[in-house]
Write a protein that holds these residues in place. Sequence first.
Motif, PDB file in Angstrom:
ATOM      1  N   LEU A 228     -14.440  47.926 -47.642  1.00 38.35           N
ATOM      2  CA  LEU A 228     -13.501  47.567 -46.595  1.00 38.35           C
ATOM      3  C   LEU A 228     -13.730  48.442 -45.379  1.00 38.35           C
ATOM      4  O   LEU A 228     -14.016  49.636 -45.506  1.00 38.35           O
ATOM      5  N   ALA A 229     -13.622  47.826 -44.196  1.00 44.45           N
ATOM      6  CA  ALA A 229     -13.730  48.608 -42.972  1.00 44.45           C
ATOM      7  C   ALA A 229     -12.511  49.507 -42.852  1.00 44.45           C
ATOM      8  O   ALA A 229     -11.375  49.063 -43.023  1.00 44.45           O
TER       9      ALA A 229
ATOM     10  N   ALA B  77      -5.996  35.538 -44.720  1.00 43.79           N
ATOM     11  CA  ALA B  77      -5.239  35.421 -45.964  1.00 43.79           C
ATOM     12  C   ALA B  77      -5.249  36.738 -46.727  1.00 43.79           C
ATOM     13  O   ALA B  77      -4.231  37.146 -47.307  1.00 43.79           O
ATOM     14  N   GLY B  78      -6.397  37.416 -46.711  1.00 46.29           N
ATOM     15  CA  GLY B  78      -6.475  38.701 -47.395  1.00 46.29           C
ATOM     16  C   GLY B  78      -5.559  39.749 -46.792  1.00 46.29           C
ATOM     17  O   GLY B  78      -5.106  40.666 -47.492  1.00 46.29           O
ATOM     18  N   ALA B  79      -5.275  39.602 -45.496  1.00 50.08           N
ATOM     19  CA  ALA B  79      -4.380  40.560 -44.830  1.00 50.08           C
ATOM     20  C   ALA B  79      -2.915  40.202 -45.010  1.00 50.08           C
ATOM     21  O   ALA B  79      -2.066  41.092 -45.163  1.00 50.08           O
ATOM     22  N   LEU B  80      -2.588  38.912 -45.017  1.00 51.19           N
ATOM     23  CA  LEU B  80      -1.186  38.500 -44.994  1.00 51.19           C
ATOM     24  C   LEU B  80      -0.596  38.189 -46.370  1.00 51.19           C
ATOM     25  O   LEU B  80       0.600  38.454 -46.601  1.00 51.19           O
TER      26      LEU B  80
ATOM     27  N   THR C 228     -19.467  35.602 -42.456  1.00 50.78           N
ATOM     28  CA  THR C 228     -19.659  35.473 -43.895  1.00 50.78           C
ATOM     29  C   THR C 228     -18.368  35.845 -44.619  1.00 50.78           C
ATOM     30  O   THR C 228     -17.509  36.551 -44.089  1.00 50.78           O
ATOM     31  N   ARG C 229     -18.274  35.336 -45.817  1.00 49.19           N
ATOM     32  CA  ARG C 229     -17.116  35.694 -46.647  1.00 49.19           C
ATOM     33  C   ARG C 229     -17.055  37.208 -46.844  1.00 49.19           C
ATOM     34  O   ARG C 229     -15.974  37.813 -46.785  1.00 49.19           O
ATOM     35  N   GLN C 230     -18.236  37.827 -47.027  1.00 41.89           N
ATOM     36  CA  GLN C 230     -18.265  39.266 -47.281  1.00 41.89           C
ATOM     37  C   GLN C 230     -17.774  40.069 -46.068  1.00 41.89           C
ATOM     38  O   GLN C 230     -17.033  41.040 -46.228  1.00 41.89           O
ATOM     39  N   TYR C 231     -18.210  39.653 -44.866  1.00 41.02           N
ATOM     40  CA  TYR C 231     -17.761  40.421 -43.694  1.00 41.02           C
ATOM     41  C   TYR C 231     -16.291  40.153 -43.415  1.00 41.02           C
ATOM     42  O   TYR C 231     -15.571  41.039 -42.941  1.00 41.02           O
TER      43      TYR C 231
ATOM     44  N   PRO D 232      -8.689  45.205 -43.633  1.00 41.60           N
ATOM     45  CA  PRO D 232      -7.807  46.260 -43.094  1.00 41.60           C
ATOM     46  C   PRO D 232      -7.589  46.134 -41.588  1.00 41.60           C
ATOM     47  O   PRO D 232      -6.479  46.382 -41.097  1.00 41.60           O
ATOM     48  N   ARG D 233      -8.649  45.773 -40.841  1.00 46.59           N
ATOM     49  CA  ARG D 233      -8.504  45.640 -39.394  1.00 46.59           C
ATOM     50  C   ARG D 233      -7.599  44.453 -39.036  1.00 46.59           C
ATOM     51  O   ARG D 233      -6.787  44.528 -38.122  1.00 46.59           O
ATOM     52  N   VAL D 234      -7.786  43.354 -39.749  1.00 49.04           N
ATOM     53  CA  VAL D 234      -6.967  42.176 -39.475  1.00 49.04           C
ATOM     54  C   VAL D 234      -5.506  42.463 -39.798  1.00 49.04           C
ATOM     55  O   VAL D 234      -4.596  42.100 -39.031  1.00 49.04           O
ATOM     56  N   GLN D 235      -5.279  43.125 -40.909  1.00 51.12           N
ATOM     57  CA  GLN D 235      -3.899  43.458 -41.294  1.00 51.12           C
ATOM     58  C   GLN D 235      -3.258  44.400 -40.286  1.00 51.12           C
ATOM     59  O   GLN D 235      -2.093  44.230 -39.895  1.00 51.12           O
ATOM     60  N   GLU D 236      -4.008  45.356 -39.845  1.00 52.23           N
ATOM     61  CA  GLU D 236      -3.520  46.309 -38.852  1.00 52.23           C
ATOM     62  C   GLU D 236      -3.175  45.612 -37.534  1.00 52.23           C
ATOM     63  O   GLU D 236      -2.188  45.961 -36.875  1.00 52.23           O
ATOM     64  N   ALA D 237      -3.970  44.600 -37.165  1.00 53.95           N
ATOM     65  CA  ALA D 237      -3.744  43.899 -35.900  1.00 53.95           C
ATOM     66  C   ALA D 237      -2.602  42.893 -35.986  1.00 53.95           C
ATOM     67  O   ALA D 237      -1.815  42.746 -35.043  1.00 53.95           O
TER      68      ALA D 237
END
Length: 713
Positions: free
Chosen positions: A431-432, A518-521, A695-698, A704-709
Amino acid sequence: MTMLERRADSTSAARTVPDAAGKSNDFGFLLDIQGLRMIAVTFAITHHVFRWPEGGYVGVDMFFVISGFLITSLLLREGLRYGHVSITDFYRRRARRILPLALLVMGATLTASYVLVLTSRFESIVVDTWWSAAFMMNWHLISVGTDYFQTALPHSPLQHYWSLAVEEQFYVVWPLLMVGLLFLATRWRKSLPLRPFVAGFAVVAIVLSFLWAMDESVASPTAAYFSTFSRIWQLAAGALLAAAAPLFHRVPVWLRSVMAVAGLIGIFYSEFTFEVTYTIPAPYGAVPVVATVLVIAAGIGSSGLTVTWPLRLRPIVYIGAISYSLYLWHWPLVVLLLTVMNVGITYYVCVIVGTIALSIASYHLVEKAVLDSNFLAPRSRRRGHRPAASDSNDGQRVFVSALGVVMVLLLVALFNQPSVVVPDDGPKPVLAAASVGQTQDPLQASIRESLAAGSFPATSPPLDDVESGKPVEMAPEAGCLDPPELTLDTCNFGAADAQQSAIVVGDSFSASWLPPIAGALVPKGFRVHGMALNNCPFIASDVTIGVDQESTDRCNSSRDAMVDQINTARPSMVVMIDMEYGIQAMVNNEGSEQAWTTARTEIIDRIAPSGAAVVIITPNPLVKAATECAGRLAEPSNCISTISENWLKKRSADEAAAQQTGATFIDTSSWFCYRNNCPLFVSGIVISWDTGHITRQYGEYLIPRVQEALLPA
């Protein structure tokens, strides 16, 4: 395309060129035709190399007309002179003219691909080789959904063999028709007016094929471009002109001149004003077809018009003579050199110089040598004039040697699969790191490290199988992208009884972003819905989707339904993501920042009754496809891209819309690029599986960045 019928017949054509001024016959203007070939091939090459002129693709239409005219004239001459047409001799002529160079370029291209590209792409090119060799490349391109004008994946270096396939398929049927007509005449022991019958069949072919092309160009534009059925009318137009040739002998010079000038104007008008969004091959293809017919017709029975003298200049004629070689060699160079260098001055010089050098060499050493020899010459020719033994043997030796080289190249490439030299055991998912509390952004540090990399690392997904990173949400069965019905009952993530919900809306980029969103929310108690249409930005403006009228109509008519569903569902959040090219798709407002801001603002106002918090996320910038730039001799620097002007304009327009409506604006450029330079991979993870979709992997890496934003503390 055959781009060049070297001559209507390598011997008879030479005999029919006027020996003296004023003497005329059907082929007394071959030099004019060479000039037309020069125009067609030159602009086709510059279109492919420099994307200029935009209408350079009409060269294929011109060549189909020329080919239909010359071949039908040859068949008519033989039929009228001898009362029969030798199918054997016809295909001997086709084989000696087409096969030597076509096989040589095919073998050289496959071998170069063996050396330059990665295994997965090479395997695809091997398949293309078989289809090209069978003269069925056009149907293969249709079956895999290739779009000539737009594609998110690199082109095949053998894609240009599609037009050669169209011609050869046409010439399977057309000579048999002539044989059938002559057979009936013999059977009935009557004199059959061959030209009128041929003209009649040509008219029928033109009408039926043109109507088919009109329908298919709208219903299935990508198939129409390559389809034999949609192209027959262009070859038949040349055939009709050949059948009607005697009528033009009586046309006065002044009218010929008017026809020639009008034709040349039509050709250049097509080349310089046509756009890739025009419906081709019909109806717009009629302009270059009719224009080419006019120029050819103007010269029938003439030793050369004053107004067309530039077409007969020696350099112009020579370029026309080698146009078949130029066409076959340029496209593999355009495609394959991208694996070892970036687009720029060096690339342009290498493509142009390489094309010219290879074309001149192959024309004189292979193509012309075979045509000047007795190898595969029609039996009628061998009973008459025979070249000197040395010349004949030289030509045969050249052909046999070239064929031997081709066979060696093909055998090496086809039956010795290359070992994978780019590591494919990529890192485990990571994860970034979030940027909160960091004095130096760790993601930016990883991007800078990737930009400075001197060799390709092991990646996830593997560079040799980068399409395995395509998010499953982009597959048709997922119901997230281009679903049969726009509904929130499909493409859902998270618990059905979640207290909060989010709708992700936009074009295909929004579907590719579903894994990180979806992974963030979802872990934060959200249910996430996806609703996306290909190439259809979520704005209050009509758009044009290339030449695909069906998709364009659906996009523009579905917007109200999407707004209604959002207002009815009353989600907690609406996330908008559209690719950068969307700003160029607006009808009558292509590339306008102000128009995009207005259209985005209006759509946000229309979903205001939902009470949802609106978030606008900038898309990841378009980049080079890994399968195009990551070759066996390439370095990571060859895959570095820069943020485009379209992306910057769309970011500014979206930011202005967010300020006007109170929406949240998220600039993601720092997640992919450093100082406008964007690498192919970050932390060993490939960013895009094509030229844009992450990509799905990226996507998972960015959670973490998407969730933070999306959910700031």
